[in-house]
Design a protein around this motif. Structure first.
Motif, mmCIF file in Angstrom:
data_model
loop_
_atom_site.group_PDB
_atom_site.id
_atom_site.type_symbol
_atom_site.label_atom_id
_atom_site.label_comp_id
_atom_site.label_asym_id
_atom_site.label_seq_id
_atom_site.Cartn_x
_atom_site.Cartn_y
_atom_site.Cartn_z
ATOM 1 N N THR A 123 -1.355 -1.591 -7.673
ATOM 2 C CA THR A 123 -2.673 -1.719 -6.208
ATOM 3 C C THR A 123 -3.308 -1.170 -6.318
ATOM 4 N N GLY A 124 -3.805 -1.129 -5.036
ATOM 5 C CA GLY A 124 -4.893 -0.178 -4.624
ATOM 6 C C GLY A 124 -4.104 0.219 -3.197
ATOM 7 N N TYR A 125 -3.205 -0.155 -2.637
ATOM 8 C CA TYR A 125 -2.513 0.345 -1.377
ATOM 9 C C TYR A 125 -2.486 1.687 -1.303
ATOM 10 N N ASN A 174 3.401 -5.746 -2.141
ATOM 11 C CA ASN A 174 3.821 -4.843 -2.860
ATOM 12 C C ASN A 174 5.675 -4.795 -2.610
ATOM 13 N N ASP A 189 -3.763 1.767 -14.033
ATOM 14 C CA ASP A 189 -3.569 2.780 -12.113
ATOM 15 C C ASP A 189 -5.143 3.106 -12.196
ATOM 16 N N LYS A 236 -5.879 2.277 -8.766
ATOM 17 C CA LYS A 236 -4.959 2.998 -7.267
ATOM 18 C C LYS A 236 -5.629 4.453 -6.826
ATOM 19 N N GLU A 294 -8.584 4.416 -5.399
ATOM 20 C CA GLU A 294 -8.439 4.497 -3.591
ATOM 21 C C GLU A 294 -7.548 5.402 -3.319
ATOM 22 N N GLU A 295 -7.200 6.301 -3.964
ATOM 23 C CA GLU A 295 -6.341 7.289 -3.353
ATOM 24 C C GLU A 295 -7.988 8.604 -3.119
#
Length: 512
Positions: free
Chosen positions: A181-183, A195, A380, A383, A386-387
């Motif tokens: 996910t990109g959460y 999630n 990944d 994600k 996104e971080e």
């Protein structure tokens, strides 16, 4: 007498932690995965340890204290999967897991069937430690079992639902986002619901698909091999490619260590032509690379033209890792089939990095304080980007949505909004501000595990529990059964009381 005993004790410690025999298993044929292990193995060899390395990238020039066992025959069959990575990014969660399972089965089997690997497993050699990359290759734990020595896992990313179970590390779906996910850690209700579902799906996949499949590979390639589950949870330590500068803080067992950035350096001198090009870039340099698996030459022709049109309009110079020739290049662009990525990112004139969001490249950009324009595609990468987007040092743009307008707008923003450069420098400062460099920390813990013969005192007692016990499923089941039993008893008693009451009322009416 006390002095003699002290000297003997120091000699014993020295003999245990220096000159140990170490087996490294970093066999996956992706260069980024190899570099994670090679940097560590070479450092151990440089410090006097006797290292044997199983890899698919054998060195042309021998390295002192480092013996290599090549399994490069895996490159051809695995490349068929690596060439489908763009399609992989379009699969759903279960489809991506199934894709990885099939690729893992092939490469794990090739390594264990390799003639030289078989010879090693059947030899009388002894090792003090096995260090292996954990990447859907659980069958490789046979190496530590065979040589009766401690085991250290090296994860090519942070802790995830796919590796936390190996050392009983807690994994909370409420604030620890799934790898795919990109959460971030601050999820709303629907993100937490999604999630949680993905975590449960991933955990079930590991338990009922991955581990049985790896057990079958182990049994098929190693005669008389034990059941995988009996040897899988014996690791002493796990290194993860994570750092507080780009990853949210999460709980870690004492035997899980963050060493993100350990692969950076030592830097070499830039090739003369690249150095001159960058030194003369008074307005700065943009570095563009899609890594070792994705190829810029395979981009859609219209997207390549859009990118070139944007590059022709900026005042900065551009270095592009491009694997073939390129017609009609603007004058500010130079292409190379290979770039010394760390060295060009470290150059003081580098002002932006356009990348695919691979973890090592992202870490390098943070390490050198370079803002990122991310074009994530699979696994990944979303994600990872996104971080850094959440830390205001990057912009994310989907390759599918790339046009001249979207790419130009994003690049203009990265180059001209000072907040991205400022936050990139802040994150770089945080990454550097630690008690010791990550490579030094990794070496310390390796010596520690050897010194204490596996360091069993670091292992969690949770490893001795079944998963149902660890997550209190047995307790919850017992309590649930008790509550159901109490409910049934109370219902039965209440029904009896009610029935008796009604019977008395009926009798009273009859008597009247």
């Amino acid at each position: 007498m006390y002095m003699i005993r002290g000297i003997l004790y120091l000699c014993a410690i020295f003999s245990i932690t220096h000159g140990a025999k170490i087996l490294g298993v970093f066999s996956f044929c992706a260069h980024s995965h190899f570099m994670v292990g090679f940097r560590l193995m070479k450092e151990l060899a440089d410090r006097g340890h006797e290292v044997t390395l199983i890899s698919s990238f054998p060195r042309e020039v021998p390295i002192e204290n480092l013996r290599e066992i090549s399994v490069e025959e895996m490159k051809k069959p695995v490349s068929e999967y690596l060439n489908k990575l763009r399609e992989f990014g379009q699969l759903n969660h279960w489809g991506q897991l199934q894709f990885m399972l099939e690729m893992a089965r092939i490469y794990t089997e090739i390594v264990l069937k390799n003639q030289n690997v078989q010879a090693l497993l059947n030899s009388d050699e002894k090792f003090d430690l096995v260090i292996m990359e954990h990447f859907w290759n659980e069958a490789f734990t046979i190496f530590a079992h065979r040589f009766k020595c401690p085991l250290i896992f090296v994860a090519p990313g942070p802790t995830t639902i796919f590796n936390s179970h190996l050392l009983a590390n807690p994994s909370f779906s409420s604030y620890m986002p799934n790898l795919l996910t990109g959460y971030g850690s601050k999820m709303n209700f629907w993100e937490r619901l999604s999630n949680t579902f993905l975590d449960l799906l991933s955990a079930a996949f590991v338990e009922f698909r991955l581990l049985p499949d790896q057990n079958a590979v182990l049994k098929a390639t190693i005669p008389n091999a034990p059941q995988l589950r009996t040897i899988l949870y014996n690791a002493s330590l796990m290194f993860v490619m994570s750092d507080i500068s780009i990853h949210d803080p999460i709980p870690l067992q004492p035997n899980i260590k963050n060493i993100g950035g350990h692969h950076v350096g030592p830097l070499k001198a830039l090739p003369k032509d690249i150095k001159e090009f960058m030194d003369n870039a008074t307005e700065g340099v943009v570095v563009f690379s899609l890594g070792s698996n994705l190829k810029s030459k395979d981009l859609d022709p219209e997207k390549k033209r859009a990118i070139l049109r944007v590059f022709s309009k900026i005042k900065q110079k551009v270095l592009w890792k491009f694997e073939s020739d390129l017609d009609e290049k603007p004058s500010n662009l130079k292409i190379y089939s290979w770039l010394p990525q760390q060295e060009v990112l470290a150059h003081p004139n580098t002002v932006a990095f356009i990348g695919h969001g691979g973890l090592l490249g992202t870490i390098e950009a943070v390490y050198f304080g370079v803002p990122i324009l991310g074009l994530p595609t699979f696994w990944d990468q979303n994600k990872n980007i996104e971080e850094v987007v959440r830390r205001n040092m990057a912009i994310k743009l989907s390759l599918q949505d790339l046009t001249e307008e979207t790419f130009g707008t994003a690049l203009h923003q990265i180059l001209n909004d000072k907040k991205y450069r400022r936050n990139a420098k802040l994150r770089s400062q945080i990454m550097h501000d630690r008690p010791m460099p990550p490579l030094e920390e990794a070496v310390f813990w390796i010596d520690y595990v050897i010194r204490y013969r596996g360091a069993p005192h670091l292992k969690s007692a949770a490893l001795e529990l079944e998963w149902s016990q660890r997550y209190l499923i047995d307790i919850l089941s017992f309590v649930s059964l008790c509550l159901i039993a109490i409910f049934l008893v109370v219902s039965f008693v209440m029904k009896k009381i009610f029935s008796n009451s009604m019977h008395r009322v009926s009798n009273l009416k009859k008597n009247k």
